[in-house]
Design a protein around this motif. Structure first.
Motif, short mmCIF file in Angstrom:
data_model
loop_
_atom_site.label_atom_id
_atom_site.label_comp_id
_atom_site.label_asym_id
_atom_site.label_seq_id
_atom_site.Cartn_x
_atom_site.Cartn_y
_atom_site.Cartn_z
N GLU A 83 0.84 -1.21 0.00
CA GLU A 83 0.00 0.00 0.00
C GLU A 83 0.87 1.25 0.00
OE1 GLU A 83 -3.28 0.49 -0.32
OE2 GLU A 83 -3.74 -1.66 -0.40
N VAL A 120 -6.28 -17.51 -2.46
CA VAL A 120 -6.92 -16.20 -2.47
C VAL A 120 -6.14 -15.33 -3.44
CG1 VAL A 120 -7.57 -14.20 -1.08
CG2 VAL A 120 -7.58 -16.47 -0.04
N ARG A 122 -6.17 -11.39 -5.23
CA ARG A 122 -6.75 -10.05 -5.37
C ARG A 122 -5.90 -9.31 -6.39
NH1 ARG A 122 -4.92 -6.00 -0.42
NH2 ARG A 122 -3.26 -5.11 -1.65
N ALA A 127 -13.03 -9.06 -8.85
CA ALA A 127 -14.05 -8.43 -8.00
C ALA A 127 -13.95 -8.98 -6.58
CB ALA A 127 -15.44 -8.71 -8.57
N ALA A 128 -13.97 -8.08 -5.61
CA ALA A 128 -13.90 -8.49 -4.21
C ALA A 128 -15.06 -9.41 -3.88
CB ALA A 128 -13.93 -7.26 -3.31
N GLY A 129 -14.78 -10.44 -3.11
CA GLY A 129 -15.81 -11.37 -2.68
C GLY A 129 -16.15 -12.46 -3.68
N THR A 130 -15.50 -12.46 -4.83
CA THR A 130 -15.74 -13.50 -5.83
C THR A 130 -15.24 -14.84 -5.31
OG1 THR A 130 -15.44 -11.90 -7.62
CG2 THR A 130 -15.25 -14.23 -8.20
N THR A 131 -16.04 -15.87 -5.45
CA THR A 131 -15.62 -17.22 -5.06
C THR A 131 -15.84 -18.17 -6.22
OG1 THR A 131 -17.79 -17.81 -4.18
CG2 THR A 131 -16.23 -16.83 -2.63
#
Length: 149
Positions: A83, A120, A122, A127-131
């Protein structure tokens, strides 16, 4: 590309440190001055039904949970540095493991606890939360990284 192998959850870190035995594996962590804290009470640990429910087994599992807490701290340090670099939005982060804990039926065995591991990802376009329930194998990782590059 940065590849980091966090050794704190390696099988060698599941067992008590025996300072009297030369060559005994020590806890592996990025900050050797900060060994894993004793955060989890073995008396409150639930042993899986395929292991004997003994104080020794619960202590080993509690130590692993403590190591996982330290792993979370170490991963957090790396993500914070990413970050700070300003490149987080342009970077794929892939977190995975290659097997379960170092206990019987959880490493070296083709049972769920040994082969169902985290993956995991990213990054840009994810897209966040994609499984997904898709089957993934380690042989897929290098081609995936190359296609992302």
């Amino acid at each position: 590309m940065l590849y980091m192998n966090f050794g704190i959850t390696h099988e060698s870190s599941m067992w008590p440190i025996d300072e009297t035995s030369p060559g005994r594996p020590k806890h592996a962590c990025l900050d050797p001055q900060r060994p894993p804290a004793k955060l989890h009470d073995p008396a409150k640990v639930v042993a899986p039904p395929y292991l004997p429910d003994t104080s020794r087994v619960r202590a080993d599992i509690a130590r692993h949970y403590d190591n996982l807490a330290e792993l979370d701290r170490q991963v957090g340090r790396v993500l914070a540095a990413l970050e700070q670099s300003g490149e987080a939005a342009n970077t794929f982060v892939i977190y995975l493991a290659d097997h379960g804990r170092g206990l019987p039926r959880e490493k070296r065995w083709p049972y769920t606890a040994g082969i169902q591991e985290p993956l995991v990802i990213r990054g840009p376009g994810v897209a966040a939360g994609t499984t997904s329930d898709e089957l993934v194998s380690w042989v897929d990782i290098a081609p995936t990284i190359l296609s992302l590059a």
